[in-house]
Scaffold this active site. Structure first.
Site, short mmCIF file in Angstrom:
data_model
loop_
_atom_site.label_atom_id
_atom_site.label_comp_id
_atom_site.label_asym_id
_atom_site.label_seq_id
_atom_site.Cartn_x
_atom_site.Cartn_y
_atom_site.Cartn_z
N SER A 110 0.85 -1.20 0.00
CA SER A 110 0.00 0.00 0.00
C SER A 110 0.88 1.24 0.00
O SER A 110 2.07 1.18 0.33
CB SER A 110 -0.87 -0.02 1.26
N TYR A 164 -2.18 -0.40 10.28
CA TYR A 164 -2.27 -0.75 8.86
C TYR A 164 -1.00 -0.29 8.14
O TYR A 164 -0.45 -1.01 7.30
CB TYR A 164 -3.52 -0.09 8.27
N1 NAP Z 1 -8.74 -0.35 -1.50
C1 NAP Z 1 -7.61 0.32 -1.47
O1 NAP Z 1 -7.56 1.54 -1.68
C2 NAP Z 1 -6.34 -0.39 -1.16
C3 NAP Z 1 -5.15 0.35 -1.22
C4 NAP Z 1 -3.96 -0.30 -0.95
C5 NAP Z 1 -3.95 -1.64 -0.64
N2 NAP Z 1 -5.13 -2.34 -0.57
C6 NAP Z 1 -5.04 -3.76 -0.24
O2 NAP Z 1 -5.59 -4.51 -1.31
C7 NAP Z 1 -6.04 -5.77 -0.80
C8 NAP Z 1 -7.47 -6.03 -1.26
O3 NAP Z 1 -8.31 -5.09 -0.59
P1 NAP Z 1 -9.70 -4.56 -1.16
O4 NAP Z 1 -9.58 -3.09 -1.16
O5 NAP Z 1 -10.09 -5.28 -2.39
O6 NAP Z 1 -10.61 -4.92 0.07
P2 NAP Z 1 -11.84 -5.93 0.21
O7 NAP Z 1 -12.81 -5.71 -0.89
O8 NAP Z 1 -12.28 -5.80 1.61
O9 NAP Z 1 -11.14 -7.36 -0.04
C9 NAP Z 1 -10.44 -8.07 0.93
C10 NAP Z 1 -10.95 -9.49 0.93
O10 NAP Z 1 -10.18 -10.25 1.87
C11 NAP Z 1 -11.07 -11.07 2.61
N3 NAP Z 1 -10.53 -11.48 3.89
C12 NAP Z 1 -10.48 -10.77 5.04
N4 NAP Z 1 -9.95 -11.51 6.02
C13 NAP Z 1 -9.65 -12.71 5.47
C14 NAP Z 1 -9.07 -13.89 5.99
N5 NAP Z 1 -8.68 -14.00 7.27
N6 NAP Z 1 -8.90 -14.95 5.14
C15 NAP Z 1 -9.28 -14.87 3.85
N7 NAP Z 1 -9.87 -13.76 3.31
C16 NAP Z 1 -10.03 -12.69 4.11
C17 NAP Z 1 -12.28 -10.17 2.78
O11 NAP Z 1 -13.39 -10.91 3.23
P3 NAP Z 1 -14.46 -10.24 4.26
O12 NAP Z 1 -15.28 -9.32 3.41
O13 NAP Z 1 -15.18 -11.42 4.80
O14 NAP Z 1 -13.64 -9.50 5.31
C18 NAP Z 1 -12.42 -9.59 1.39
O15 NAP Z 1 -13.15 -10.46 0.54
C19 NAP Z 1 -5.86 -5.69 0.72
O16 NAP Z 1 -4.64 -6.27 1.09
C20 NAP Z 1 -5.81 -4.20 0.98
O17 NAP Z 1 -5.15 -3.91 2.17
C21 NAP Z 1 -6.32 -1.74 -0.83
#
Ligand code: NAP
Length: 277
Positions: free
Chosen positions: A157, A170
């Protein structure tokens, strides 16, 4: 290399790729792109039914996809998921560690001070992001070591480069993910095979479940002050769209990046390049 060979670089036909957190917004988008390029994709999530929305999209694409249960913090479920992948696709070529996120109780506000941040919430964030990247890398990376080739893509990130306000756990956890990416890249290349590469992408700001509460107002859906500040500090003047990640993700997972390992690639509309002046 001739043009035909260059075109084939992004052909993932027959490649078996696991995506943790694959039911989420960013992981789901990467899954669709990979199935579109012919890969056999395993979406692993602790709430697999959330990936049902993707099945319709997969039907029109040329690769195959299965959805399996797996919690990145529970080894036995990872083991079970690995068995299912091997039964369906016979091998494991790539792992995308996309499970991750923040927690409101690990986030400071005017009323909820750093000094009072809840220990369990802090641990939740460290574990989900860092341990949740390490454990699947151990489980699935072992198959790559046995077959002397493989590819791991982590998701770091912006806050790994410079911490963002309000989210100390985070930020520290994602800095850990970037550091671990470098460590594992060296370890795999030296101890097992130079054909096992490990890289990360560092997305800027994309509106998803995990940050919606920070970037938009719950009542009105308008950008919060923080959301507006982010856009002001993004030279390209907008939030990211999940599709913006695809080129870099496919590049790092494909032979197009065959001499690239241990890198963290920002995909941030210039956020990390901008000093603010
Ligand atoms: N969105 C942004 O701006 C951004 C920026 C930088 C980095 N990221 C990173 O990108 C990645 C994807 O995030 P996203 O934005 O797509 O968020 P998201 O839509 O919340 O996706 C994360 C997924 O991981 C699942 N998850 C959570 N805990 C878990 C576990 N213990 N075992 C298996 N699956 C699990 C979640 O399920 P639940 O819904 O059940 O929790 C969700 O389906 C993450 O690492 C996030 O930190 C995101």
């Amino acid at each position: 290399m001739n043009l035909e060979e260059i075109k084939k670089l992004y052909d993932f036909e027959g490649k078996s790729i696991i995506i943790t957190g694959g039911a989420g917004i960013l992981g789901g988008e990467i899954a669709c792109a990979l199935v579109g390029c012919g890969a056999n994709v395993t979406i692993m999530d602790r709430e697999p039914s959330l990936a049902d929305r993707l099945m319709e999209r997969f039907e029109t694409l040329c690769g195959r996809a299965i959805i399996v249960y797996g919690d990145v913090l529970k080894r036995d479920t990872l083991q079970q998921a690995a068995k299912q992948v091997l039964q369906s696709f016979g091998r494991i070529d790539c792992l995308v560690n996309a499970a991750g996120g923040n927690h409101p109780r690990a986030t400071t506000t005017h009323d909820y001070l750093f000094f009072n941040l809840d220990e369990e919430a802090l641990l939740f964030v460290f574990d989900l992001n860092l341990l949740g990247t390490i454990l699947p890398s151990q489980m699935f990376g072992k198959y790559m070591a046995e077959q002397n080739e493989g590819n791991i893509l982590n998701i770091s990130s912006m806050n790994a480069f410079r911490p963002l306000t309000k989210v100390p756990a985070y930020s520290a956890a994602k800095a850990g993910v970037s550091n671990f990416t470098q460590w594992l890249a060296v370890h795999m290349a030296q101890e097992y095979s130079p054909n096992i590469r490990v890289n990360a992408i560092a997305p800027g700001f994309f509106l998803t479940q995990q940050n919606r509460f920070l970037l938009t107002d719950k009542e009105t859906g308008e950008l919060t002050e923080r959301g507006k500040k982010i856009i002001e500090h993004t030279p390209m003047g907008r939030l990211g769209d999940p599709e913006d990640l695809l080129g870099a993700a496919l590049w790092l997972l494909s032979p197009a990046s065959s001499f690239v390992t241990g890198t963290v690639v920002p995909i941030d509309g210039g956020f990390s390049a901008f000093s603010g002046v």
